[in-house]
Scaffold this motif. Structure first.
Motif, PDB file in Angstrom:
ATOM      1  N   GLY A  89      49.054   8.818  50.921  1.00 24.27           N
ATOM      2  CA  GLY A  89      50.461   8.513  50.944  1.00 24.27           C
ATOM      3  C   GLY A  89      50.890   8.819  52.557  1.00 24.27           C
ATOM      4  O   GLY A  89      50.210   8.955  53.527  1.00 24.27           O
ATOM      5  N   VAL A  90      52.415   9.104  52.563  1.00 26.63           N
ATOM      6  CA  VAL A  90      53.224   9.466  53.946  1.00 26.63           C
ATOM      7  C   VAL A  90      53.631  10.769  53.682  1.00 26.63           C
ATOM      8  O   VAL A  90      54.333  10.820  52.695  1.00 26.63           O
ATOM      9  CB  VAL A  90      54.088   8.341  54.051  1.00 26.63           C
ATOM     10  N   ALA A  91      53.690  11.578  54.913  1.00 30.47           N
ATOM     11  CA  ALA A  91      54.395  12.930  54.862  1.00 30.47           C
ATOM     12  C   ALA A  91      55.368  12.615  56.235  1.00 30.47           C
ATOM     13  O   ALA A  91      55.268  11.979  57.097  1.00 30.47           O
ATOM     14  CB  ALA A  91      53.517  13.994  55.123  1.00 30.47           C
ATOM     15  N   VAL A  92      56.408  13.319  55.901  1.00 28.36           N
ATOM     16  CA  VAL A  92      57.397  13.644  57.023  1.00 28.36           C
ATOM     17  C   VAL A  92      57.486  14.817  57.666  1.00 28.36           C
ATOM     18  O   VAL A  92      57.696  15.821  56.712  1.00 28.36           O
ATOM     19  CB  VAL A  92      58.528  13.057  56.680  1.00 28.36           C
ATOM     20  N   ARG A  93      57.509  15.234  58.908  1.00 24.66           N
ATOM     21  CA  ARG A  93      57.824  16.495  59.274  1.00 24.66           C
ATOM     22  C   ARG A  93      59.266  16.507  59.883  1.00 24.66           C
ATOM     23  O   ARG A  93      59.640  15.509  60.615  1.00 24.66           O
ATOM     24  CB  ARG A  93      56.789  16.909  60.451  1.00 24.66           C
ATOM     25  N   LEU A  94      60.156  17.414  59.382  1.00 27.33           N
ATOM     26  CA  LEU A  94      61.376  17.557  59.786  1.00 27.33           C
ATOM     27  C   LEU A  94      61.766  18.333  60.861  1.00 27.33           C
ATOM     28  O   LEU A  94      60.751  19.396  61.347  1.00 27.33           O
ATOM     29  CB  LEU A  94      62.139  17.988  58.664  1.00 27.33           C
ATOM     30  N   ALA A  95      62.807  18.450  61.450  1.00 29.69           N
ATOM     31  CA  ALA A  95      63.048  19.187  62.633  1.00 29.69           C
ATOM     32  C   ALA A  95      63.048  20.990  62.382  1.00 29.69           C
ATOM     33  O   ALA A  95      62.700  21.699  63.218  1.00 29.69           O
ATOM     34  CB  ALA A  95      64.426  18.971  63.083  1.00 29.69           C
ATOM     35  N   SER A  96      63.101  21.334  61.141  1.00 31.56           N
ATOM     36  CA  SER A  96      63.113  22.729  60.522  1.00 31.56           C
ATOM     37  C   SER A  96      61.470  23.089  60.504  1.00 31.56           C
ATOM     38  O   SER A  96      61.456  24.183  60.319  1.00 31.56           O
ATOM     39  CB  SER A  96      63.817  22.883  59.177  1.00 31.56           C
ATOM     40  N   GLY A  97      60.577  22.170  60.652  1.00 32.46           N
ATOM     41  CA  GLY A  97      59.111  22.579  60.611  1.00 32.46           C
ATOM     42  C   GLY A  97      58.585  22.495  59.204  1.00 32.46           C
ATOM     43  O   GLY A  97      57.642  22.295  58.906  1.00 32.46           O
ATOM     44  N   ALA A  98      59.605  21.809  58.173  1.00 29.18           N
ATOM     45  CA  ALA A  98      59.116  21.587  56.789  1.00 29.18           C
ATOM     46  C   ALA A  98      58.560  20.311  56.960  1.00 29.18           C
ATOM     47  O   ALA A  98      58.675  19.267  57.645  1.00 29.18           O
ATOM     48  CB  ALA A  98      60.431  21.465  55.968  1.00 29.18           C
ATOM     49  N   VAL A  99      57.590  19.982  55.906  1.00 27.01           N
ATOM     50  CA  VAL A  99      56.772  18.713  55.626  1.00 27.01           C
ATOM     51  C   VAL A  99      57.216  18.338  54.259  1.00 27.01           C
ATOM     52  O   VAL A  99      57.257  18.885  53.433  1.00 27.01           O
ATOM     53  CB  VAL A  99      55.134  19.191  55.985  1.00 27.01           C
ATOM     54  N   LEU A 100      57.483  17.012  54.196  1.00 28.59           N
ATOM     55  CA  LEU A 100      57.984  16.788  53.217  1.00 28.59           C
ATOM     56  C   LEU A 100      57.041  15.261  52.625  1.00 28.59           C
ATOM     57  O   LEU A 100      57.031  14.580  53.376  1.00 28.59           O
ATOM     58  CB  LEU A 100      59.652  16.080  53.203  1.00 28.59           C
ATOM     59  N   THR A 101      56.339  15.273  51.510  1.00 29.54           N
ATOM     60  CA  THR A 101      55.574  14.122  51.220  1.00 29.54           C
ATOM     61  C   THR A 101      56.517  13.305  50.678  1.00 29.54           C
ATOM     62  O   THR A 101      57.441  13.349  49.619  1.00 29.54           O
ATOM     63  CB  THR A 101      54.382  14.359  50.170  1.00 29.54           C
ATOM     64  N   LEU A 102      56.358  11.887  50.963  1.00 23.69           N
ATOM     65  CA  LEU A 102      57.188  11.006  50.339  1.00 23.69           C
ATOM     66  C   LEU A 102      56.470  10.077  49.002  1.00 23.69           C
ATOM     67  O   LEU A 102      55.486   9.717  49.190  1.00 23.69           O
ATOM     68  CB  LEU A 102      57.593   9.847  51.463  1.00 23.69           C
ATOM     69  N   PRO A 103      57.247  10.493  48.008  1.00 24.36           N
ATOM     70  CA  PRO A 103      56.580  10.047  46.592  1.00 24.36           C
ATOM     71  C   PRO A 103      56.573   8.406  46.623  1.00 24.36           C
ATOM     72  O   PRO A 103      57.427   7.834  46.889  1.00 24.36           O
ATOM     73  CB  PRO A 103      57.414  10.642  45.572  1.00 24.36           C
ATOM     74  N   ALA A 104      55.152   8.062  46.257  1.00 25.33           N
ATOM     75  CA  ALA A 104      55.135   6.572  45.689  1.00 25.33           C
ATOM     76  C   ALA A 104      54.999   5.697  47.060  1.00 25.33           C
ATOM     77  O   ALA A 104      54.941   4.527  46.975  1.00 25.33           O
ATOM     78  CB  ALA A 104      56.121   5.778  44.729  1.00 25.33           C
ATOM     79  N   VAL A 105      54.857   6.308  48.440  1.00 24.73           N
ATOM     80  CA  VAL A 105      54.782   5.599  49.512  1.00 24.73           C
ATOM     81  C   VAL A 105      53.110   5.481  49.816  1.00 24.73           C
ATOM     82  O   VAL A 105      52.639   6.515  50.159  1.00 24.73           O
ATOM     83  CB  VAL A 105      55.482   6.142  50.529  1.00 24.73           C
ATOM     84  N   PRO A 106      52.631   4.293  50.213  1.00 22.27           N
ATOM     85  CA  PRO A 106      51.356   4.076  50.322  1.00 22.27           C
ATOM     86  C   PRO A 106      51.118   4.342  52.075  1.00 22.27           C
ATOM     87  O   PRO A 106      52.129   4.198  52.737  1.00 22.27           O
ATOM     88  CB  PRO A 106      50.790   3.009  49.803  1.00 22.27           C
ATOM     89  N   THR A 107      50.014   4.714  52.508  1.00 18.95           N
ATOM     90  CA  THR A 107      49.834   4.837  53.980  1.00 18.95           C
ATOM     91  C   THR A 107      50.003   3.544  54.611  1.00 18.95           C
ATOM     92  O   THR A 107      50.556   3.486  55.965  1.00 18.95           O
ATOM     93  CB  THR A 107      48.519   5.451  54.337  1.00 18.95           C
ATOM     94  N   SER A 108      49.710   2.530  54.045  1.00 17.25           N
ATOM     95  CA  SER A 108      49.743   1.018  54.636  1.00 17.25           C
ATOM     96  C   SER A 108      51.385   0.720  54.896  1.00 17.25           C
ATOM     97  O   SER A 108      51.528   0.011  55.755  1.00 17.25           O
ATOM     98  CB  SER A 108      49.254   0.044  53.491  1.00 17.25           C
ATOM     99  N   ALA A 109      52.371   1.521  54.190  1.00 13.18           N
ATOM    100  CA  ALA A 109      53.785   1.126  54.548  1.00 13.18           C
ATOM    101  C   ALA A 109      54.098   1.866  55.900  1.00 13.18           C
ATOM    102  O   ALA A 109      55.472   1.810  56.166  1.00 13.18           O
ATOM    103  CB  ALA A 109      54.457   1.605  53.463  1.00 13.18           C
ATOM    104  N   LEU A 110      53.440   2.588  56.357  1.00 11.86           N
ATOM    105  CA  LEU A 110      53.960   3.473  57.602  1.00 11.86           C
ATOM    106  C   LEU A 110      54.366   2.580  58.674  1.00 11.86           C
ATOM    107  O   LEU A 110      55.639   3.070  59.229  1.00 11.86           O
ATOM    108  CB  LEU A 110      52.738   4.243  57.959  1.00 11.86           C
ATOM    109  N   PRO A 111      53.870   1.580  59.145  1.00 10.27           N
ATOM    110  CA  PRO A 111      54.612   0.857  60.075  1.00 10.27           C
ATOM    111  C   PRO A 111      55.892   0.120  59.805  1.00 10.27           C
ATOM    112  O   PRO A 111      56.960   0.181  60.477  1.00 10.27           O
ATOM    113  CB  PRO A 111      53.493  -0.222  60.395  1.00 10.27           C
ATOM    114  N   ALA A 112      55.984  -0.157  58.622  1.00 10.50           N
ATOM    115  CA  ALA A 112      57.504  -0.739  57.996  1.00 10.50           C
ATOM    116  C   ALA A 112      58.298   0.410  58.019  1.00 10.50           C
ATOM    117  O   ALA A 112      59.547   0.063  58.340  1.00 10.50           O
ATOM    118  CB  ALA A 112      57.077  -1.353  56.697  1.00 10.50           C
TER     119      ALA A 112
END
Length: 123
Positions: A89-112
């Motif tokens: 899947g895809v994870a997002v690192r926030l400015a606060s340092g927290a990491v948030l995993t995006l539910p139902a998002v495949p890695t192939s969608a990263l460029p979009a």
């Protein structure tokens, strides 16, 4: 003429909800064993709610991460990095340092996702 804002929606497979409905129907005969067996019906109902509700919306304004009972809005200004998550899947690192995993998002969608959040790619 204005163009509509691009929004990407990622949701769980509808097959999960169908499987939860089948599980609910399969558990109905257990009610004959007594009223406490009704609690077993809560499991497929919870799975159906989770699969129907959870997901991620990607808009030009930011991300909306949806869970079974709530949601969280994350503006692009708080996003530092988009990356593949360790378990898929895809994870997002926030400015606060927290990491948030995006539910139902495949890695192939990263460029979009990166193209919708244009200011992220300009930074």
């Amino acid at each position: 003429m204005e163009t509509a804002a691009k929004t990407l929606r990622f949701r769980r497979s509808a097959a999960i909800t169908v499987a939860a409905a089948v599980g609910f129907l399969g558990a109905l005969p257990m009610l004959g064993g007594g009223p406490w067996y009704a609690l077993i019906l809560l499991v497929p109902l919870a799975i159906a709610l989770w699969s129907w509700r959870s997901g991620t919306d990607v808009t030009p304004d930011g991300l909306v991460v949806r869970a079974a009972l709530g949601s969280r809005r994350v503006p692009w200004s708080e996003v530092v990095e988009l990356a593949p998550a360790p378990k898929g899947g895809v994870a997002v690192r926030l400015a606060s340092g927290a990491v948030l995993t995006l539910p139902a998002v495949p890695t192939s969608a990263l460029p979009a996702i990166a193209s919708v959040g244009g200011e992220l790619t300009r930074a």
